[in-house]
Design a protein around this motif. Structure first.
Motif, PDB file in Angstrom:
ATOM      1  N   ALA A  15       0.955  -1.243   0.000  1.00  0.00           N
ATOM      2  CA  ALA A  15       0.004   0.104  -0.021  1.00  0.00           C
ATOM      3  C   ALA A  15       0.776   1.349   0.091  1.00  0.00           C
ATOM      4  O   ALA A  15       1.568   1.592   1.057  1.00  0.00           O
ATOM      5  N   LEU A  16       0.818   1.988  -1.141  1.00  0.00           N
ATOM      6  CA  LEU A  16       1.526   3.254  -1.299  1.00  0.00           C
ATOM      7  C   LEU A  16       0.422   4.405  -0.851  1.00  0.00           C
ATOM      8  O   LEU A  16      -0.564   4.451  -1.296  1.00  0.00           O
ATOM      9  N   THR A  17       0.909   5.206   0.147  1.00  0.00           N
ATOM     10  CA  THR A  17      -0.087   6.565   0.441  1.00  0.00           C
ATOM     11  C   THR A  17       0.531   7.517  -0.344  1.00  0.00           C
ATOM     12  O   THR A  17       1.774   8.084   0.159  1.00  0.00           O
ATOM     13  N   SER A  97      -8.520   8.421   0.016  1.00  0.00           N
ATOM     14  CA  SER A  97      -8.682   8.039   1.362  1.00  0.00           C
ATOM     15  C   SER A  97      -8.836   9.431   2.087  1.00  0.00           C
ATOM     16  O   SER A  97      -9.640   9.294   3.094  1.00  0.00           O
ATOM     17  N   GLU A  98      -8.535  10.534   1.617  1.00  0.00           N
ATOM     18  CA  GLU A  98      -8.873  11.845   2.367  1.00  0.00           C
ATOM     19  C   GLU A  98      -8.776  13.073   1.483  1.00  0.00           C
ATOM     20  O   GLU A  98      -7.752  13.176   0.655  1.00  0.00           O
ATOM     21  N   MET A  99      -9.467  14.178   1.756  1.00  0.00           N
ATOM     22  CA  MET A  99      -9.296  15.510   1.272  1.00  0.00           C
ATOM     23  C   MET A  99      -8.825  16.381   2.352  1.00  0.00           C
ATOM     24  O   MET A  99      -9.652  16.524   3.287  1.00  0.00           O
ATOM     25  N   THR A 100      -7.507  17.003   2.158  1.00  0.00           N
ATOM     26  CA  THR A 100      -7.088  17.591   3.452  1.00  0.00           C
ATOM     27  C   THR A 100      -7.695  19.106   3.462  1.00  0.00           C
ATOM     28  O   THR A 100      -8.280  19.518   2.131  1.00  0.00           O
ATOM     29  N   VAL A 108      -4.728   5.945  -1.539  1.00  0.00           N
ATOM     30  CA  VAL A 108      -4.185   4.688  -1.085  1.00  0.00           C
ATOM     31  C   VAL A 108      -4.250   3.964  -2.134  1.00  0.00           C
ATOM     32  O   VAL A 108      -4.988   3.168  -2.873  1.00  0.00           O
ATOM     33  N   CYS A 109      -2.650   3.519  -2.754  1.00  0.00           N
ATOM     34  CA  CYS A 109      -2.663   2.429  -4.038  1.00  0.00           C
ATOM     35  C   CYS A 109      -2.371   1.329  -3.432  1.00  0.00           C
ATOM     36  O   CYS A 109      -1.051   1.139  -3.010  1.00  0.00           O
ATOM     37  N   LYS A 110      -2.943   0.240  -3.608  1.00  0.00           N
ATOM     38  CA  LYS A 110      -2.435  -1.113  -3.431  1.00  0.00           C
ATOM     39  C   LYS A 110      -2.003  -1.786  -4.324  1.00  0.00           C
ATOM     40  O   LYS A 110      -2.543  -2.078  -5.409  1.00  0.00           O
ATOM     41  N   VAL A 111      -0.781  -2.010  -4.508  1.00  0.00           N
ATOM     42  CA  VAL A 111       0.124  -2.295  -5.519  1.00  0.00           C
ATOM     43  C   VAL A 111       0.355  -3.874  -5.352  1.00  0.00           C
ATOM     44  O   VAL A 111       1.048  -4.322  -4.545  1.00  0.00           O
TER      45      VAL A 111
END
Length: 443
Positions: A15-17, A97-100, A108-111
């Protein structure tokens, strides 16, 4: 783009955030606006002339968000892969995942990545290897097949026998109603060929030219046309001709007709035996190699991501589709003819794709463990071999097949060679006693 976190998950997923800044996202929105403004109507403005802020105030701040994200994502994802050192083996599963508060977006990229591979034994394996033999019966069967290719037919007035060809008109009915695809005219049907459904051809044995015959058969339960599967059908047939097959004599003259080298039947038999022996040897060698690879992957441990198998499945199905196209047929047509939807059709190839992935992973691990490599000279020789095989210029082959691809495949070939060179083949189990009498080798 900021890579905020890297986390290893189960099944070889990482998982890359990733955070795409407000500035990057705004630049993406501007591109999306320019791309789509000619399709958006705003009262008081000509198409394509309304300012972006006016469109956003009318349709909402998120009107360009999705397109902007699609514009920003590829570059951000590639940068994140490079920064993390992750090598993706299939497209990532991406979620917002989120809007700041400052307008950035967090993804979140599940690679899917290549799994960690643990091998069992791959040297000194012992599997069965069949010894290639050509029997007298094998040579005779091949000569008979060659004779069939030179056979001619001749019309006869007698009743039809097995292996005769009848020329018929036919029309099929189920419950008295003709069905689609059940009609033919002047059709050449060889009795005993198994071309039609079981029982059809047998019922035409004994008919003569000019006769009519009702052939009653039952479609198999697994018949591809589901509306006919398991149903009884009556085919009204008219026999126009009965033709017998006349085979050439298998003698010295036959040998000269079918061979460029043989002058006698004995020479032809020797030629046929050598060819069959080469074919069987190649087949048994391939079977032996497959058995060794099966032993290797059976001893392998690896959490293979589902997406990796799906990518290989796509490749297998696509390759099959290309071959169908060369025969003038589409995948969808082929699947429909065999009573399958595309999901069922893909499922048919899944075991093949899964095995290919496992074999490749195992061989790559052997390459790593054994430090297998190829030299420049070996690569050049491989390109020359391929150029000769495909009748192409070597430089053109190099453009079609990059050196990285060639090098990788050659390393895998060396891994296979290592497995085979260290293996200890076992003789294949002997056949039952009643079969042994038929195994006298051809002279």
């Amino acid at each position: 783009m900021e890579l905020k976190n890297v986390e290893k998950l189960e099944k070889s997923i990482v998982a890359l955030t990733i955070e795409i800044s407000a500035e990057e996202l705004d630049a993406g929105k501007e591109q999306a606006y320019k791309k789509n403004r000619n399709r958006i109507t705003v009262p008081g403005f000509r198409k394509g002339k309304a300012p972006r802020k006016m469109i956003e105030s009318l349709y909402g701040d998120g009107v360009f968000f999705e397109d902007a994200l699609n514009i920003c994502y590829p570059k951000a994802y590639e940068a994140a892969l490079e920064q993390s050192g992750i090598k993706a083996v299939a497209p990532a599963d991406v979620d917002v995942s989120e809007m700041t508060e400052d307008g950035a977006v967090v993804l979140v990229c599940k690679v899917p990545v290549e799994p960690e591979v643990t091998l069992g034994d791959y040297k000194g394996l012992s599997v069965e290897k069949e010894e290639a033999k050509v029997l007298v019966a094998d040579v005779k069967a091949e000569l008979d097949r060659m004779a069939q290719r030179l056979a001619r037919t001749q019309e006869v007035t007698r009743a039809a026998k097995k292996n005769d060809t009848v020329v018929i008109d036919f029309e099929g009915f189920v419950d008295g109603v003709a069905f689609e695809g059940g009609k033919g005219e002047n059709y050449d049907l060889k009795l005993g060929s198994g071309t039609f459904i079981p029982g059809f051809e047998d019922q035409l044995i004994g008919t003569k030219a000019g006769e009519e015959k009702d052939v009653v058969v039952t479609f198999p339960e697994e018949y591809h046309a589901k509306e006919l599967a398991g149903k009884e059908a009556t085919f009204k047939c008219t026999v126009h001709e009965v033709k017998e097959t006349i085979l050439p004599a298998i003698d010295d003259e036959f040998a000269k007709d079918v061979s460029e080298k043989a002058e006698t039947l004995d020479e032809l038999k020797k030629e046929v035996k050598e060819r069959l022996l080469a074919q069987k040897s190649e087949t048994f060698e391939r079977d032996y190699e497959e058995a060794l690879l099966t032993a290797v992957i059976d001893n392998m441990q690896a959490e293979i991501p589902e997406a990796m198998i799906e990518v290989q499945l796509d490749n297998v199905v696509q390759d099959f589709g290309y071959r169908l196209q060369m025969q003038g047929m589409k995948l969808e047509q082929y699947a429909q003819m065999n009573g399958m939807d595309m999901a069922q059709f893909r499922g048919m190839f899944r075991p093949q794709a899964e095995r290919q992935v496992k074999v490749r992973l195992a061989l790559q691990k052997i390459v790593e463990l054994e430090n297998l490599d190829v030299t420049e000279a070996e690569i050049d020789e491989k390109y020359k071999e391929l150029a000769e095989q495909y009748g192409m210029d070597t430089e053109r082959v190099k453009k079609v097949l990059p050196v990285d691809t060639i090098t990788s495949d050659m390393k895998l070939d060396k891994a296979i060679a290592l497995i085979k060179d260290t293996a200890k083949p076992k003789k294949k189990s002997k056949k039952k006693a009643e079969d042994k009498a038929e195994e006298s080798a051809a002279e």
